[in-house]
Design a protein around this motif. Structure first.
Motif, short mmCIF file in Angstrom:
data_model
loop_
_atom_site.label_atom_id
_atom_site.label_comp_id
_atom_site.label_asym_id
_atom_site.label_seq_id
_atom_site.Cartn_x
_atom_site.Cartn_y
_atom_site.Cartn_z
N ALA A 38 0.73 -1.30 0.12
CA ALA A 38 -0.06 0.10 -0.19
C ALA A 38 0.73 1.25 0.02
N GLY A 39 0.63 2.19 -1.14
CA GLY A 39 1.56 3.47 -1.05
C GLY A 39 0.86 4.54 -1.34
N ILE A 116 -1.84 -1.30 -4.29
CA ILE A 116 -2.94 -0.39 -4.09
C ILE A 116 -2.68 0.90 -3.57
N TYR A 117 -3.28 1.87 -3.80
CA TYR A 117 -3.37 3.25 -3.36
C TYR A 117 -4.21 3.68 -2.26
N PRO A 118 -4.17 3.40 -1.00
CA PRO A 118 -5.52 3.58 -0.20
C PRO A 118 -6.17 4.83 -0.48
N GLU A 119 -5.55 6.04 -0.91
CA GLU A 119 -6.16 7.39 -1.06
C GLU A 119 -7.16 7.32 -2.36
N GLY A 120 -7.00 6.22 -3.06
CA GLY A 120 -8.20 6.22 -4.38
C GLY A 120 -7.94 6.94 -5.26
N VAL A 133 -11.67 2.31 2.75
CA VAL A 133 -11.60 1.30 3.71
C VAL A 133 -11.37 -0.04 2.87
N GLY A 134 -11.20 0.15 1.34
CA GLY A 134 -11.10 -1.15 0.76
C GLY A 134 -9.98 -2.01 0.90
N VAL A 135 -8.79 -1.30 1.24
CA VAL A 135 -7.49 -1.91 1.35
C VAL A 135 -7.49 -2.68 2.67
N VAL A 192 -13.75 -1.02 12.78
CA VAL A 192 -12.45 -1.75 12.81
C VAL A 192 -11.88 -1.46 11.28
N LEU A 193 -12.64 -1.32 10.26
CA LEU A 193 -12.08 -1.01 8.83
C LEU A 193 -11.52 0.39 8.94
N ARG A 194 -12.26 1.48 9.66
CA ARG A 194 -11.62 2.64 9.59
C ARG A 194 -10.20 2.80 10.52
N ALA A 195 -10.29 1.92 11.43
CA ALA A 195 -8.82 1.78 12.27
C ALA A 195 -7.65 1.15 11.62
N VAL A 196 -8.13 0.14 10.63
CA VAL A 196 -7.04 -0.52 10.03
C VAL A 196 -6.40 0.33 8.76
N THR A 197 -7.47 1.07 8.32
CA THR A 197 -7.25 2.09 7.24
C THR A 197 -6.20 3.00 7.80
#
Length: 240
Positions: A38-39, A116-120, A133-135, A192-197
């Protein structure tokens, strides 16, 4: 086959000469097995620089527009991305997001690296934006580690709007893999998804040293475009 021709014969050597990338923490990327890299995303060149320095093949989820462009240029771009093994993702709407997750899980299910780029979307101003949160969904469902990665210098080399990158040194920095097994089976919980992201994005931030913006990049881009359009429609009158 074309992926490796690009990496070792056509594009890889050229990128190394042009950008002189300094690679840090490459040993943090697992030598085998499924994992997510993830970058941050600062430049069009990011799509090619990271794969060029990795020892393993990596598949990125690329925006569908790269595969549907008009004319000869559009066909060549689509051919290039498909030949390099990249997966088109339609980013318009919730169902599109679910399709992207399915594609990503397919890559991980084969024991491969997924980029994957978490920023989208690409950062338009060099800052790091809030992650989607997809990542996190993919990391938890597949039970795989996430390796944070920071691209440093690619924004200066090829900022948005610049078609031909300029010669500029680049640093590609990989961090220690993040293990989220403590959240196994909790991928349906929004908190949880928000915390992980956020943990993933914070790891990227720690590596890149960027300024962070707690908003989605797409929203900021849309807001700035709207303001620019309004400015053209209703220009300010000069002060007397």
């Amino acid at each position: 086959m074309f992926y490796y021709v690009l990496k070792y014969v056509l594009l890889g050597p050229l990128l190394r000469v042009a950008f002189r990338p300094r690679i840090e923490g490459l040993d943090h990327v697992p030598g085998s097995g499924a994992a997510i890299v993830a970058g941050n995303h600062l430049s069009f060149a990011d799509h090619f620089l990271m794969p060029a320095v990795l020892r393993r093949r990596i598949t990125f989820l690329a925006k569908a527009e790269y595969f549907t462009g008009p004319g000869l240029k559009g066909r060549l771009t689509a051919f290039f991305f498909r030949s390099a093994g990249q997966i088109p993702v339609d980013r318009s709407g919730k169902e599109a997001g679910q399709a992207a997750i399915r594609e990503g899980l397919g890559v991980l299910g084969r024991g491969e690296l997924l980029g994957i780029y978490p920023e989208g979307t690409r950062s338009h101003d060099g800052r790091l934006y809030k992650g989607k949160v997809g990542v996190a969904v993919m990391a938890l469902r597949a039970g795989v580690p996430v390796v944070p990665c920071a691209m440093i210098g690619t924004f200066e080399a090829q900022p948005p709007g610049r078609k031909i990158p300029k010669l500029h040194p680049v640093v590609i920095r990989f961090g220690e893999p993040l293990d989220f097994c403590r959240y196994a089976g909790m991928e349906g919980e929004k908190a949880v998804l928000r915390a992980v992201t956020d943990e993933i994005v914070y790891a990227i931030l720690s590596l890149s040293g960027q300024e962070y913006v707690d908003r989605y990049a797409a929203d900021v881009k849309a807001e700035e475009a709207r303001k620019a359009a309004e400015g053209r429609r209703f220009p300010r009158l000069p002060r007397r």
